[in-house]
Design an enzyme around this catalytic site. Structure first.
Site, short mmCIF file in Angstrom:
data_model
loop_
_atom_site.label_atom_id
_atom_site.label_comp_id
_atom_site.label_asym_id
_atom_site.label_seq_id
_atom_site.Cartn_x
_atom_site.Cartn_y
_atom_site.Cartn_z
N GLU A 135 21.55 28.22 18.51
CA GLU A 135 20.91 27.81 19.99
C GLU A 135 21.92 26.56 20.74
OE1 GLU A 135 16.79 26.27 22.07
OE2 GLU A 135 17.21 26.12 19.86
N LYS A 176 15.72 31.58 27.71
CA LYS A 176 14.61 31.39 27.05
C LYS A 176 13.41 31.36 27.74
CE LYS A 176 13.39 27.60 23.60
NZ LYS A 176 14.07 26.50 23.08
N CYS A 222 14.64 30.11 19.06
CA CYS A 222 13.87 28.76 18.53
C CYS A 222 12.48 29.20 18.88
CB CYS A 222 14.33 27.58 19.31
SG CYS A 222 13.91 26.00 18.37
#
Length: 605
Positions: free
Chosen positions: A335, A422, A456
């Protein structure tokens, strides 16, 4: 005195109307213009090898789109009643399948009347021979070659389904895998009584020997996929129906795709859309036909250069090349590796205040982010093109004044094919990153499997995981900044729940990698470990097959056997046989949600 019936009770005038596709479509000129326009777009945007001569005798050539190591091959044969069309205005047919992980060859052949039907058929078969012999030079899997064509091209597909032509050319008898025949002319008999015969001059031998309806083989492993537009003439519809029926009667596999709103010309145009029923059917047939062989995958546990995106991109490029040399065909990076993860920074934002030093820190972070059309992305795309590697890379994407934590999908020679922003930045991340919407949640087809990326703590969102599983993700990529002991068990749960391979990558980075100006709640000792890695690869049974590693920067490798996905779903398929949609239902809003929409845009759509 009524005109004489020549075929199935129809006279010459009726047959001419039935087989005059141009006159049956009022928008013919518009459809042809779309062929050209979409083909120009594909030729400009899709990497390809142009003008590959496949037949020395005639000098005819083909264009090869989307070639990459291990990709299956689909060959598109244009129509035009054998006297019109070209590979240049049929490049559109490559678009949907290339985006689905299939290489596409679009071929020319000498047009009638310069060539008769025997010669045209010979050339098309020569194209298959050339691709079988030379496909490996472009990294392709040519153990089976998949074919498709429309109208006269559909007829030529039928001639490839015949038997006894393969052996003299040194080809396996079962060389043809999936065969897409759109509006095919499978019985030439009625055409002898139409205007088509003016330029084709069909002989008795050609009608007998080159009518696919008359030459259905006793044995075939080819999978026929047939369709005809619901708005086509009754004769075109009958030709397809009769051929499918005869193919099935011989004991062979056939799938009929209904396209009720399409005409003779725009049915082929649907191939430009990877989500069209035709592309979906061909894709399913190809990837079921081609057993995916085990391959090597990698996770790159490397540190970014947080304030220097070019240096980080150069490091990513070196890592891709090194991994490719070790045999990796898929590699996952952490990430925010490109653009940097600002571990320990507060950006000067206590509740109710934004300090000047925080604004300065954000300005510097914004400067270190990347644009999707920037040089860093271009250099990575060049590396994946050179190596054929599929790479999933976490970055900080700059879009105007807003930054997004984004996963980038690079598919070999096809470059950047997808992005995922995200959905939910975690805790303080919400101060510096925008929120993605549902339009970037699509997984990507590839020769390795269906690839999806979840970043994540998105992995703790059950609904998002379900959406990934429902898309059939087999290679679940999880770039992360979470290096805690609890992370790998979470990844094992995801692998077991989704019956998929999980590849998770986290940076190993120390305070010394950050500039001196970086605010760090963890202190300023350059040896302080800011993120300690913990990258791993897990199989569909939850077994860890690589990692976790906490010792430093490294690249981990594992052998991926795609068959394990199917084996795992034998007893648990969370969006299939183990689901209860009568009780639980998930709705996903996958529409793009811009902050501003113009009324004129809405009216145009």
């Amino acid at each position: 005195m009524s005109p004489a019936a020549l075929y199935h009770g129809m006279d010459a005038a009726t047959l001419d109307r039935e087989y005059n596709a141009r006159d049956s479509v009022a928008s013919f000129d518009d459809e042809q213009a779309l062929y050209v326009r979409h083909s120009q777009i594909v030729s400009a945007e899709v990497p390809h090898h142009a003008g590959l001569v496949y037949d020395e005798a005639s000098g005819e050539a083909l264009d090869l789109y989307g070639a990459a190591p291990g990709r299956p091959l689909f060959v598109w044969i244009h129509g035009g009643y054998w006297r019109g069309g070209s590979r240049a205005d049929n490049a559109f047919a490559a678009s949907g399948l290339v985006r689905s992980g299939v290489a596409v060859a679009v071929i020319d052949y000498t047009l009638a009347p310069a060539a008769d039907l025997d010669e045209i058929v010979r050339q098309v078969r020569a194209a298959i021979q050339w691709l079988y012999r030379h496909g490996a030079d472009y990294g392709l899997d040519v153990s089976r070659i998949h074919v498709g064509g429309s109208s006269a091209g559909g007829h030529l597909v039928g001639t490839l389904l015949m038997s006894d032509w393969q052996q003299p050319l040194g080809l396996p008898q079962d060389i043809i895998g999936a065969a897409l025949a759109l509006s095919g002319l499978h019985d030439l008999t009625p055409l002898r009584h139409t205007q088509v015969n003016d330029w084709m001059r069909f002989t008795d031998a050609q009608i007998a020997d080159l009518s696919p309806m008359a030459q259905i083989p006793d044995r075939s492993t080819a999978h026929l996929i047939a369709s005809v537009g619901g708005r086509e003439t009754s004769e075109f519809r009958r030709q397809t129906e009769d051929f499918v029926s005869a193919w099935r009667k011989a004991g062979h596999r056939a799938t009929r795709i209904a396209m009720p709103e399409h005409n003779h010309f725009n049915i082929a145009l649907s191939l430009k859309d990877p989500d069209s029923p035709l592309v979906a059917a061909v894709r399913a047939a190809i990837f079921k036909e081609t057993r995916m062989a085990p391959f090597t995958a990698a996770v790159a546990q490397i540190a970014s250069v947080p304030d220097d995106p070019k240096a980080t991109a150069d490091k990513i490029v070196r890592t891709i090349h090194d991994a490719a040399e070790k045999g990796a065909r898929l590699i996952v990076f952490p990430e925010a590796v490109l653009g940097g993860y600002p571990k320990g920074a507060s950006f000067g934002a206590p509740i109710g205040l934004r300090k000047p030093e925080g604004r300065a820190a954000f300005a510097a972070y914004h400067q270190a982010a990347v644009d999707l059309d920037g040089p860093e992305i271009a250099s990575i795309a060049a590396a994946t093109a050179e190596t054929g590697v599929f790479a999933v890379i976490g970055c900080i994407e700059r879009d105007g004044g807003t930054l997004y934590c984004t996963a980038l999908y690079f598919d070999g020679a096809n470059g950047l094919v997808n992005t995922h922003r995200k959905l939910m930045p975690t805790a303080g991340e919400r101060l510096i990153w925008g929120f993605g919407d549902g339009s970037t949640l699509e997984a990507v087809d590839s020769p390795l499997g269906r690839i999806g990326a979840v970043i994540c703590w998105e992995n703790y969102m059950p609904a998002l995981r379900m959406h990934m599983y429902a898309q059939g993700v087999t290679l679940y990529c999880a770039p992360t900044a979470d290096d805690r002991d609890t992370w790998v068990p979470t990844m094992q749960h995801v692998a077991l729940e989704g019956r998929c391979f999980v590849l998770t990558s986290c940076q190993y980075i120390t305070r010394g990698a950050y500039p001196d100006t970086h605010e760090s709640a963890l202190g300023d000792d350059p040896d302080t470990v800011m993120m300690r890695g913990g990258s791993a690869i897990i199989d569909p049974t939850g077994k860890i097959i690589a990692g976790p590693d906490f010792d430093g920067e490294t690249v981990l490798y594992a052998q991926i056997d795609p068959d394990l996905v199917t084996r795992g779903k034998y007893d648990f398929d969370v969006t299939g046989h183990y689901a209860r949609p009568d009780i639980f239902e998930l709705r996903v809003d996958d529409r793009r949600k811009p902050a501003v929409r113009r009324a004129s845009d809405t009216e145009r759509h």
